[in-house]
Design an enzyme around this catalytic site. Sequence first.
Site, PDB file in Angstrom:
ATOM      1  NE  ARG A 190      -3.675  -2.352   2.381  1.00 37.89           N
ATOM      2  CZ  ARG A 190      -4.629  -2.609   3.256  1.00 37.89           C
ATOM      3  NH1 ARG A 190      -4.910  -1.734   4.197  1.00 37.89           N
ATOM      4  NH2 ARG A 190      -5.299  -3.756   3.204  1.00 37.89           N
ATOM      5  CB  SER A 222     -11.395  -3.976   8.670  1.00 39.78           C
ATOM      6  OG  SER A 222     -12.561  -3.264   8.312  1.00 39.78           O
ATOM      7  NE  ARG A 250      -2.404  -1.775  11.461  1.00 38.72           N
ATOM      8  CZ  ARG A 250      -3.179  -0.699  11.388  1.00 38.72           C
ATOM      9  NH1 ARG A 250      -4.264  -0.621  12.143  1.00 38.72           N
ATOM     10  NH2 ARG A 250      -2.871   0.300  10.581  1.00 38.72           N
TER      11      ARG A 250
END
Length: 439
Positions: free
Chosen positions: A271, A361, A404
């Site tokens: 990204r 998510s 993470r």
Amino acid sequence: MIDPTLLAEQPEIVLASLRKRHADAEAMGAVGRFGVLHALRRTLIQEGDTLRAERNRLSREIGQLLKENRMAEADEAKGRVAEGAERTRQIDEELAVVQSEQDHLAKILPNLLHPSVPEGEGEADNPVIRTWGTPRVFSFTPHSHVEIGSRLGILDLERSIRLSGARFSVLSGWGARLERGLINFFLDLHTQEHGYTEVMVPYIVHRHVAEGTGQLPKFEHDMFKLAEPLNGQDAFLIPTAELPVTNLYRDEILDEAQLPMKFVAFTPCFRSEAGSAGRDVRGLIRLHQFHKVELVWMTTPDRADADYKALLHHAETALQRLELPYRMVRHCGGEVSFSAARCHDFEVWLPSQDRYREISSCSHFTEFQARRMSLRFRPESAEAKKQRPKLCHTLNGSGLAVGRTMVALLENGQQADGSVVLPAILHPYVGTDVIRPPR
């Protein structure tokens, strides 16, 4: 992509969803422009149909006139046919332009929100659904994962900068082992307990693949594009395994008995992090390249609600097995992602920041992605089989973001002596229960 018929005939539904999303003027204007183009397209089609019917009638008349040797009248009719043919050609060209603009407008409009999505404009408005675990109370000031990783000798950001610049990392020793152990744990959990099929997919995809899941055209600035075409087409590094995995069955018609299909994939993700300058510059939170284990579902509209709950449970299970305190939040209208109809985040507790941060998510896309990919299924019942194939529903979620997760493990497991205690579930995967500072 939103149903074009709904967009043209019931624009108020789309506008209400856009207002709930706090959409910009471009999106709101696109709805009105689509309606104008829809009316123009209908007018052009009617004119073209009339001209073709006239051509067929005149062609029959010309034949009769020629038989009767009425040459002047036949020539006049031939002239009218030629004029109609030229106008028909112009109409076809105009229709192609109209269709192209309609396709563009449909692709820049976000999905319709699910009725369960609450009002709200930003992250602060996301309601907390539940929390799990109690954040640990430290007898010392907790350090950040960057400090912990550096002292343990497992995280080297300086050397990664020499290699690739900012927002990359080098893991070594127990750091690399921990990363690999997490990947294997997630894959084992989701395949062996949750019934997912593991897939290995390309890390480079063509433009139409990214358009299928909704990353393009709107978010091209967030992706890394190859400088040269790949096999004659624009190509991009994947920002998530969602792109190749969700597109696996594009342009196919599945049997209802095959659904739901559940896939899990480990991939690196790339990204550009455009627009995130100054946010989480150091460490593993926001990188240009990171690892993630992704969960992807293809299902039916009737099953989608239950399957979405199952997806949430699977992501949540991974956090619980790792003994990490977390909370689950529901995205408000202004926070739901472009392609999704509804989203939920799992946020893990980070002691150094004294707050929860997103670690997974999960999203339900209804038929939005399936329409863009022409991903359909044939119903099982005899009566339903007489109907046209239906669009699938797609779901996806992180199960989990590996970097993470490592951040959370280092910070929540840190000890006063500089060591890090790992949760029991990871001991066989990593090969140790404690990562200690070098002597």
